[in-house]
Design a protein around this motif. Structure first.
Motif, PDB file in Angstrom:
ATOM      1  N   HIS A  59      -2.601 -26.835  67.485  1.00  0.00           N
ATOM      2  CA  HIS A  59      -3.147 -26.981  66.259  1.00  0.00           C
ATOM      3  C   HIS A  59      -4.648 -26.058  66.094  1.00  0.00           C
ATOM      4  O   HIS A  59      -4.566 -25.723  64.875  1.00  0.00           O
ATOM      5  CB  HIS A  59      -3.598 -28.391  66.107  1.00  0.00           C
ATOM      6  CG  HIS A  59      -2.326 -29.547  66.353  1.00  0.00           C
ATOM      7  ND1 HIS A  59      -2.335 -30.749  66.342  1.00  0.00           N
ATOM      8  CD2 HIS A  59      -0.853 -28.947  65.753  1.00  0.00           C
ATOM      9  CE1 HIS A  59      -0.957 -31.119  66.212  1.00  0.00           C
ATOM     10  NE2 HIS A  59      -0.085 -30.244  65.798  1.00  0.00           N
ATOM     11  N   CYS A  60      -5.322 -25.909  66.942  1.00  0.00           N
ATOM     12  CA  CYS A  60      -6.578 -25.123  66.924  1.00  0.00           C
ATOM     13  C   CYS A  60      -6.074 -23.534  66.784  1.00  0.00           C
ATOM     14  O   CYS A  60      -6.742 -22.859  65.558  1.00  0.00           O
ATOM     15  CB  CYS A  60      -7.391 -25.246  67.905  1.00  0.00           C
ATOM     16  SG  CYS A  60      -8.335 -26.732  68.160  1.00  0.00           S
ATOM     17  N   LEU A  61      -5.204 -23.315  67.419  1.00  0.00           N
ATOM     18  CA  LEU A  61      -4.660 -21.981  67.326  1.00  0.00           C
ATOM     19  C   LEU A  61      -4.092 -21.382  65.946  1.00  0.00           C
ATOM     20  O   LEU A  61      -4.250 -20.329  65.373  1.00  0.00           O
ATOM     21  CB  LEU A  61      -3.644 -21.253  68.225  1.00  0.00           C
ATOM     22  CG  LEU A  61      -4.215 -21.198  69.655  1.00  0.00           C
ATOM     23  CD1 LEU A  61      -2.913 -20.899  70.559  1.00  0.00           C
ATOM     24  CD2 LEU A  61      -5.135 -20.068  69.709  1.00  0.00           C
ATOM     25  N   ALA A  62      -3.384 -22.564  65.158  1.00  0.00           N
ATOM     26  CA  ALA A  62      -2.888 -22.427  64.052  1.00  0.00           C
ATOM     27  C   ALA A  62      -3.632 -22.618  62.972  1.00  0.00           C
ATOM     28  O   ALA A  62      -3.239 -22.813  61.657  1.00  0.00           O
ATOM     29  CB  ALA A  62      -1.515 -23.244  64.171  1.00  0.00           C
ATOM     30  N   GLY A  63      -4.771 -23.297  63.098  1.00  0.00           N
ATOM     31  CA  GLY A  63      -5.824 -23.451  62.032  1.00  0.00           C
ATOM     32  C   GLY A  63      -5.383 -24.808  61.479  1.00  0.00           C
ATOM     33  O   GLY A  63      -5.900 -24.910  60.299  1.00  0.00           O
ATOM     34  N   LEU A  64      -4.812 -25.614  62.103  1.00  0.00           N
ATOM     35  CA  LEU A  64      -4.167 -26.959  61.689  1.00  0.00           C
ATOM     36  C   LEU A  64      -5.462 -27.930  61.918  1.00  0.00           C
ATOM     37  O   LEU A  64      -5.428 -28.839  61.547  1.00  0.00           O
ATOM     38  CB  LEU A  64      -3.157 -27.437  62.311  1.00  0.00           C
ATOM     39  CG  LEU A  64      -1.986 -26.682  61.636  1.00  0.00           C
ATOM     40  CD1 LEU A  64      -0.542 -27.104  62.650  1.00  0.00           C
ATOM     41  CD2 LEU A  64      -1.431 -26.934  60.305  1.00  0.00           C
ATOM     42  N   ASP A  65      -6.325 -27.640  62.912  1.00  0.00           N
ATOM     43  CA  ASP A  65      -7.450 -28.315  63.607  1.00  0.00           C
ATOM     44  C   ASP A  65      -8.397 -27.428  63.608  1.00  0.00           C
ATOM     45  O   ASP A  65      -8.471 -26.134  63.976  1.00  0.00           O
ATOM     46  CB  ASP A  65      -6.983 -28.996  64.654  1.00  0.00           C
ATOM     47  CG  ASP A  65      -7.995 -30.389  65.238  1.00  0.00           C
ATOM     48  OD1 ASP A  65      -8.906 -30.538  64.237  1.00  0.00           O
ATOM     49  OD2 ASP A  65      -7.792 -31.123  65.957  1.00  0.00           O
ATOM     50  N   THR A  66      -9.951 -27.921  63.559  1.00  0.00           N
ATOM     51  CA  THR A  66     -10.751 -27.229  63.702  1.00  0.00           C
ATOM     52  C   THR A  66     -11.707 -27.270  65.146  1.00  0.00           C
ATOM     53  O   THR A  66     -11.674 -28.583  65.578  1.00  0.00           O
ATOM     54  CB  THR A  66     -12.101 -27.531  62.759  1.00  0.00           C
ATOM     55  OG1 THR A  66     -12.437 -28.971  62.801  1.00  0.00           O
ATOM     56  CG2 THR A  66     -11.629 -27.143  61.301  1.00  0.00           C
ATOM     57  N   ALA A  67     -11.914 -26.340  65.940  1.00  0.00           N
ATOM     58  CA  ALA A  67     -12.441 -26.513  67.200  1.00  0.00           C
ATOM     59  C   ALA A  67     -14.019 -26.803  67.167  1.00  0.00           C
ATOM     60  O   ALA A  67     -14.723 -26.534  66.065  1.00  0.00           O
ATOM     61  CB  ALA A  67     -12.489 -25.109  67.657  1.00  0.00           C
ATOM     62  N   THR A  68     -14.384 -27.456  67.982  1.00  0.00           N
ATOM     63  CA  THR A  68     -15.910 -27.928  67.978  1.00  0.00           C
ATOM     64  C   THR A  68     -16.533 -26.623  68.561  1.00  0.00           C
ATOM     65  O   THR A  68     -17.723 -26.651  67.715  1.00  0.00           O
ATOM     66  CB  THR A  68     -16.046 -28.592  69.251  1.00  0.00           C
ATOM     67  OG1 THR A  68     -15.242 -29.831  69.106  1.00  0.00           O
ATOM     68  CG2 THR A  68     -17.543 -29.321  69.501  1.00  0.00           C
ATOM     69  N   SER A  69     -16.010 -25.565  69.028  1.00  0.00           N
ATOM     70  CA  SER A  69     -16.816 -24.444  69.660  1.00  0.00           C
ATOM     71  C   SER A  69     -15.806 -23.457  70.124  1.00  0.00           C
ATOM     72  O   SER A  69     -14.779 -23.704  70.390  1.00  0.00           O
ATOM     73  CB  SER A  69     -17.970 -24.655  70.613  1.00  0.00           C
ATOM     74  OG  SER A  69     -17.596 -25.075  71.818  1.00  0.00           O
ATOM     75  N   GLY A  70     -16.183 -22.121  70.254  1.00  0.00           N
ATOM     76  CA  GLY A  70     -15.376 -21.043  70.458  1.00  0.00           C
ATOM     77  C   GLY A  70     -14.734 -20.401  69.152  1.00  0.00           C
ATOM     78  O   GLY A  70     -15.027 -20.860  68.117  1.00  0.00           O
ATOM     79  N   LYS A  71     -14.026 -19.404  69.587  1.00  0.00           N
ATOM     80  CA  LYS A  71     -13.364 -18.855  68.278  1.00  0.00           C
ATOM     81  C   LYS A  71     -11.754 -18.457  68.724  1.00  0.00           C
ATOM     82  O   LYS A  71     -11.295 -18.420  69.646  1.00  0.00           O
ATOM     83  CB  LYS A  71     -14.021 -17.299  68.311  1.00  0.00           C
ATOM     84  CG  LYS A  71     -15.335 -17.304  67.993  1.00  0.00           C
ATOM     85  CD  LYS A  71     -16.101 -15.815  67.718  1.00  0.00           C
ATOM     86  CE  LYS A  71     -17.524 -16.098  67.580  1.00  0.00           C
ATOM     87  NZ  LYS A  71     -18.022 -14.522  67.415  1.00  0.00           N
ATOM     88  N   SER A  72     -11.100 -18.271  67.383  1.00  0.00           N
ATOM     89  CA  SER A  72      -9.736 -18.011  67.611  1.00  0.00           C
ATOM     90  C   SER A  72      -9.432 -17.059  66.586  1.00  0.00           C
ATOM     91  O   SER A  72     -10.012 -17.029  65.320  1.00  0.00           O
ATOM     92  CB  SER A  72      -8.739 -19.312  67.540  1.00  0.00           C
ATOM     93  OG  SER A  72      -8.857 -20.143  66.393  1.00  0.00           O
ATOM     94  N   TRP A  73      -8.246 -16.246  66.753  1.00  0.00           N
ATOM     95  CA  TRP A  73      -7.834 -15.191  65.658  1.00  0.00           C
ATOM     96  C   TRP A  73      -6.350 -15.241  65.710  1.00  0.00           C
ATOM     97  O   TRP A  73      -5.607 -15.577  66.557  1.00  0.00           O
ATOM     98  CB  TRP A  73      -8.097 -13.878  66.342  1.00  0.00           C
ATOM     99  CG  TRP A  73      -9.589 -13.374  66.369  1.00  0.00           C
ATOM    100  CD1 TRP A  73     -10.228 -12.880  65.805  1.00  0.00           C
ATOM    101  CD2 TRP A  73     -10.601 -13.819  67.363  1.00  0.00           C
ATOM    102  NE1 TRP A  73     -11.376 -12.486  65.829  1.00  0.00           N
ATOM    103  CE2 TRP A  73     -11.825 -13.149  67.171  1.00  0.00           C
ATOM    104  CE3 TRP A  73     -10.511 -14.525  68.458  1.00  0.00           C
ATOM    105  CZ2 TRP A  73     -12.893 -12.992  67.928  1.00  0.00           C
ATOM    106  CZ3 TRP A  73     -11.599 -14.456  69.406  1.00  0.00           C
ATOM    107  CH2 TRP A  73     -12.662 -13.974  69.136  1.00  0.00           C
ATOM    108  N   ILE A  74      -5.945 -14.884  64.257  1.00  0.00           N
ATOM    109  CA  ILE A  74      -4.539 -14.777  64.080  1.00  0.00           C
ATOM    110  C   ILE A  74      -4.675 -13.217  63.669  1.00  0.00           C
ATOM    111  O   ILE A  74      -5.098 -12.965  62.625  1.00  0.00           O
ATOM    112  CB  ILE A  74      -4.131 -15.436  62.826  1.00  0.00           C
ATOM    113  CG1 ILE A  74      -4.049 -16.960  63.216  1.00  0.00           C
ATOM    114  CG2 ILE A  74      -2.522 -14.934  62.535  1.00  0.00           C
ATOM    115  CD1 ILE A  74      -2.854 -17.427  64.191  1.00  0.00           C
ATOM    116  N   GLY A  75      -4.052 -12.310  64.483  1.00  0.00           N
ATOM    117  CA  GLY A  75      -3.773 -10.946  64.364  1.00  0.00           C
ATOM    118  C   GLY A  75      -5.525 -10.442  64.555  1.00  0.00           C
ATOM    119  O   GLY A  75      -6.114 -10.999  65.639  1.00  0.00           O
TER     120      GLY A  75
END
Length: 252
Positions: A59-75
């Protein structure tokens, strides 16, 4: 791998991704500083015991949920810093979703369900690509049928085709065969495997089923919010043995 090296080969990635609920003594960490890369054109399965964080990671990788900290990318797009409107547009244009519940509209035909996200976005489908997807999903003779006239496996294949139709960067599946019998589940998994092999799709699937995981190129194992192991070219027996080690660790 540097950012320059990863362009074009990495469909999604996360850096020190953490998701926590509550504060103080009641704080529960669902994801604990996860680093992961999802290869483009690959089928990745995510497994782990109940409460391990596998659905939270997806869900965090897909942007369906927000992370508390850290970063994620799509492409090349960092999604953790996007505002709601931009994130909604990115999910619509770049991500496909397949859920355990098929989420088809009962009043629409199979074809109308497949093209619905593009219709809502005001975009015309690429007819050649749509034709290719319909051929791969094997439902050409069911396109005018409504969901109630289709079996569970056929309904989930319509949902798979809907996810593929807009040519997303990546497709996330949350237990996509969870509501299906073994034969229908095998049909859907075979289609997902073909979509990777023949259409170059990237798929990330959360599953608890070792047989489903055996269709993937790579299995990531989570425990207590961390990635603790991975397996390339998995077999159902090898995955089952690995999962038994989780159960043994929890009962010892």
């Amino acid at each position: 791998m540097t950012d320059a090296d990863s362009r074009g080969t990495i469909a999604a990635r996360a850096q020190q991704l953490t998701k926590a609920y509550g504060e103080g003594e009641t704080r529960v960490v669902a994801l604990d500083s996860v680093d992961v890369q999802i290869g483009r054109g690959q089928f990745t399965a995510i497994m782990g015991p109940s409460g391990s964080g596998k659905s939270t990671l997806m869900h965090c990788l897909a942007g369906l949920d927000t992370a508390t900290s850290g970063k994620s990318w799509i492409g090349d797009t960092e999604i953790t810093s996007l505002k709601d409107k931009a994130l909604t547009k990115l999910r619509r244009d770049n991500i496909g979703f397949i859920f355990q519940a098929f989420n088809l509209l009962p009043t629409l035909t199979a074809l109308e369900n497949i093209t619905l996200p593009m219709d809502i976005a005001g975009r015309k489908p690429d007819r050649a690509w749509l034709d290719n997807v319909i051929e791969t999903v094997g439902l050409r003779d069911r396109l005018k049928h409504r969901p109630t006239e289709l079996s569970g496996g056929q309904q989930q294949r319509v949902a798979c085709a809907r996810a593929l139709a807009s040519r997303p960067e990546i497709i996330f599946g949350d237990e996509p065969t969870g509501n299906l019998d073994s034969r229908s589940g095998a049909e859907v998994l075979g289609f997902l495997r073909r979509s990777v092999n023949e259409l170059g799709q990237t798929i990330v699937m959360v599953t608890h089923d070792p047989n489903a995981a055996s269709y993937a190129d790579r299995v990531l194992f989570l425990a207590d919010g961390r990635i603790v192991d991975e397996m390339l070219r998995p077999t159902s027996d090898a995955v089952l043995e690995r999962m038994k080690r989780f159960d043994g660790a929890r009962t010892s």
